[in-house]
Design a protein around this motif. Structure first.
Motif, PDB file in Angstrom:
ATOM      1  N   ARG A  76       0.840  -1.200   0.000  1.00 52.44           N
ATOM      2  CA  ARG A  76       0.000   0.000   0.000  1.00 52.44           C
ATOM      3  C   ARG A  76       0.877   1.253   0.000  1.00 52.44           C
ATOM      4  O   ARG A  76       1.825   1.352   0.759  1.00 52.44           O
ATOM      5  CB  ARG A  76      -0.916  -0.003   1.210  1.00 52.44           C
ATOM      6  CG  ARG A  76      -1.944  -1.138   1.195  1.00 52.44           C
ATOM      7  CD  ARG A  76      -2.921  -0.988   2.336  1.00 52.44           C
ATOM      8  NE  ARG A  76      -3.909  -2.061   2.326  1.00 52.44           N
ATOM      9  CZ  ARG A  76      -3.824  -3.145   3.077  1.00 52.44           C
ATOM     10  NH1 ARG A  76      -2.800  -3.313   3.891  1.00 52.44           N
ATOM     11  NH2 ARG A  76      -4.759  -4.074   3.007  1.00 52.44           N
ATOM     12  N   LEU A  79       0.811   5.739  -0.903  1.00 48.67           N
ATOM     13  CA  LEU A  79       0.131   6.978  -1.262  1.00 48.67           C
ATOM     14  C   LEU A  79       1.166   7.947  -1.809  1.00 48.67           C
ATOM     15  O   LEU A  79       2.198   8.178  -1.160  1.00 48.67           O
ATOM     16  CB  LEU A  79      -0.555   7.594  -0.046  1.00 48.67           C
ATOM     17  CG  LEU A  79      -1.623   6.755   0.641  1.00 48.67           C
ATOM     18  CD1 LEU A  79      -2.022   7.391   1.976  1.00 48.67           C
ATOM     19  CD2 LEU A  79      -2.845   6.615  -0.249  1.00 48.67           C
ATOM     20  N   CYS A 127      -3.700  12.563  -5.051  1.00 46.54           N
ATOM     21  CA  CYS A 127      -3.098  11.491  -4.257  1.00 46.54           C
ATOM     22  C   CYS A 127      -3.408  10.177  -4.956  1.00 46.54           C
ATOM     23  O   CYS A 127      -4.581   9.790  -5.067  1.00 46.54           O
ATOM     24  CB  CYS A 127      -3.658  11.503  -2.845  1.00 46.54           C
ATOM     25  SG  CYS A 127      -3.043  10.168  -1.792  1.00 46.54           S
ATOM     26  N   ALA A 181      -3.365   6.306  -4.885  1.00 46.75           N
ATOM     27  CA  ALA A 181      -3.375   5.283  -3.841  1.00 46.75           C
ATOM     28  C   ALA A 181      -3.222   3.901  -4.473  1.00 46.75           C
ATOM     29  O   ALA A 181      -4.057   3.505  -5.290  1.00 46.75           O
ATOM     30  CB  ALA A 181      -4.676   5.367  -3.048  1.00 46.75           C
ATOM     31  N   PHE A 224      -5.194  -0.113  -2.369  1.00 46.60           N
ATOM     32  CA  PHE A 224      -6.235   0.227  -1.408  1.00 46.60           C
ATOM     33  C   PHE A 224      -7.604  -0.095  -1.983  1.00 46.60           C
ATOM     34  O   PHE A 224      -7.877   0.211  -3.141  1.00 46.60           O
ATOM     35  CB  PHE A 224      -6.201   1.725  -1.059  1.00 46.60           C
ATOM     36  CG  PHE A 224      -5.056   2.144  -0.201  1.00 46.60           C
ATOM     37  CD1 PHE A 224      -3.873   2.578  -0.773  1.00 46.60           C
ATOM     38  CD2 PHE A 224      -5.157   2.128   1.183  1.00 46.60           C
ATOM     39  CE1 PHE A 224      -2.811   2.983   0.009  1.00 46.60           C
ATOM     40  CE2 PHE A 224      -4.102   2.527   1.977  1.00 46.60           C
ATOM     41  CZ  PHE A 224      -2.914   2.952   1.385  1.00 46.60           C
ATOM     42  N   LEU A 227     -10.377   8.722   3.427  1.00 50.01           N
ATOM     43  CA  LEU A 227      -9.195   9.303   2.789  1.00 50.01           C
ATOM     44  C   LEU A 227      -9.255  10.811   2.902  1.00 50.01           C
ATOM     45  O   LEU A 227     -10.351  11.388   2.860  1.00 50.01           O
ATOM     46  CB  LEU A 227      -9.144   8.901   1.313  1.00 50.01           C
ATOM     47  CG  LEU A 227      -9.203   7.400   1.091  1.00 50.01           C
ATOM     48  CD1 LEU A 227     -10.521   7.017   0.428  1.00 50.01           C
ATOM     49  CD2 LEU A 227      -8.042   6.922   0.269  1.00 50.01           C
ATOM     50  N   ASN A 284      -8.533   4.866  -8.127  1.00 49.64           N
ATOM     51  CA  ASN A 284      -7.864   4.910  -6.817  1.00 49.64           C
ATOM     52  C   ASN A 284      -7.070   6.201  -6.634  1.00 49.64           C
ATOM     53  O   ASN A 284      -5.850   6.176  -6.397  1.00 49.64           O
ATOM     54  CB  ASN A 284      -6.958   3.695  -6.630  1.00 49.64           C
ATOM     55  CG  ASN A 284      -7.681   2.538  -6.000  1.00 49.64           C
ATOM     56  OD1 ASN A 284      -8.892   2.392  -6.165  1.00 49.64           O
ATOM     57  ND2 ASN A 284      -6.980   1.712  -5.256  1.00 49.64           N
ATOM     58  N   SER A 285      -7.765   7.302  -6.729  1.00 47.45           N
ATOM     59  CA  SER A 285      -7.112   8.582  -6.497  1.00 47.45           C
ATOM     60  C   SER A 285      -8.049   9.512  -5.738  1.00 47.45           C
ATOM     61  O   SER A 285      -9.270   9.361  -5.785  1.00 47.45           O
ATOM     62  CB  SER A 285      -6.686   9.230  -7.815  1.00 47.45           C
ATOM     63  OG  SER A 285      -7.815   9.542  -8.596  1.00 47.45           O
ATOM     64  N   CYS A 316      -1.407  13.421   2.184  1.00 50.41           N
ATOM     65  CA  CYS A 316      -2.532  12.553   1.923  1.00 50.41           C
ATOM     66  C   CYS A 316      -2.503  11.397   2.916  1.00 50.41           C
ATOM     67  O   CYS A 316      -1.419  10.928   3.305  1.00 50.41           O
ATOM     68  CB  CYS A 316      -2.429  12.018   0.491  1.00 50.41           C
ATOM     69  SG  CYS A 316      -3.676  10.819   0.019  1.00 50.41           S
ATOM     70  N   ALA A 322      -4.774   7.671   4.337  1.00 54.40           N
ATOM     71  CA  ALA A 322      -5.856   6.706   4.221  1.00 54.40           C
ATOM     72  C   ALA A 322      -5.988   6.021   5.561  1.00 54.40           C
ATOM     73  O   ALA A 322      -5.026   5.409   6.046  1.00 54.40           O
ATOM     74  CB  ALA A 322      -5.571   5.693   3.118  1.00 54.40           C
TER      75      ALA A 322
END
Length: 117
Positions: free
Chosen positions: A2, A4, A22, A24, A27, A34, A77-78, A96, A98
């Protein structure tokens, strides 16, 4: 793994706008909130704004209301932070994050935002 990764920081004049992104990796957004924190020189890290990856509910601090918006793209995934009407007090490193319901909190490396007067 994982991860970021933030992008989009820079120098802007007061009253201007910036968009931070960001990316990711690894995730599942349904399992995370987030958002963004920031840390100005000599100050503690403070929360700015966040969004539920599960249902899109957003949460704003007073510093963000009316000026900042957050959006998530669950397919790519952003997470994007749109900042408008910036002022010098917004100068900080923006992080950023999560926050997982089970897995804990992950952080990006940060991106510098500098607002000149």
């Amino acid at each position: 793994e994982r991860q970021l990764v933030e992008s989009g920081g820079g120098l802007v004049q007061a009253g201007g706008s910036l968009s931070l992104s960001c990316a990711a990796s690894e995730f599942d957004f349904d399992d995370y909130n987030l958002g963004w924190f920031r840390q100005a020189p000599g100050k503690e890290r403070e929360g700015v704004i966040c969004i539920s990856g599960r249902d899109g509910t957003t949460y704003y601090t007073d510093s963000a209301k009316g000026r900042f918006t957050i959006s998530s793209d669950n397919f790519n995934n952003s997470v994007t932070l749109q900042m408008n009407n910036l002022n010098p007090e917004d100068t900080a490193v923006y992080f950023c994050y999560a926050a997982g319901y089970i897995t804990g909190v992950y952080w990006g490396q940060g991106t510098q935002v500098t607002v000149s007067s």
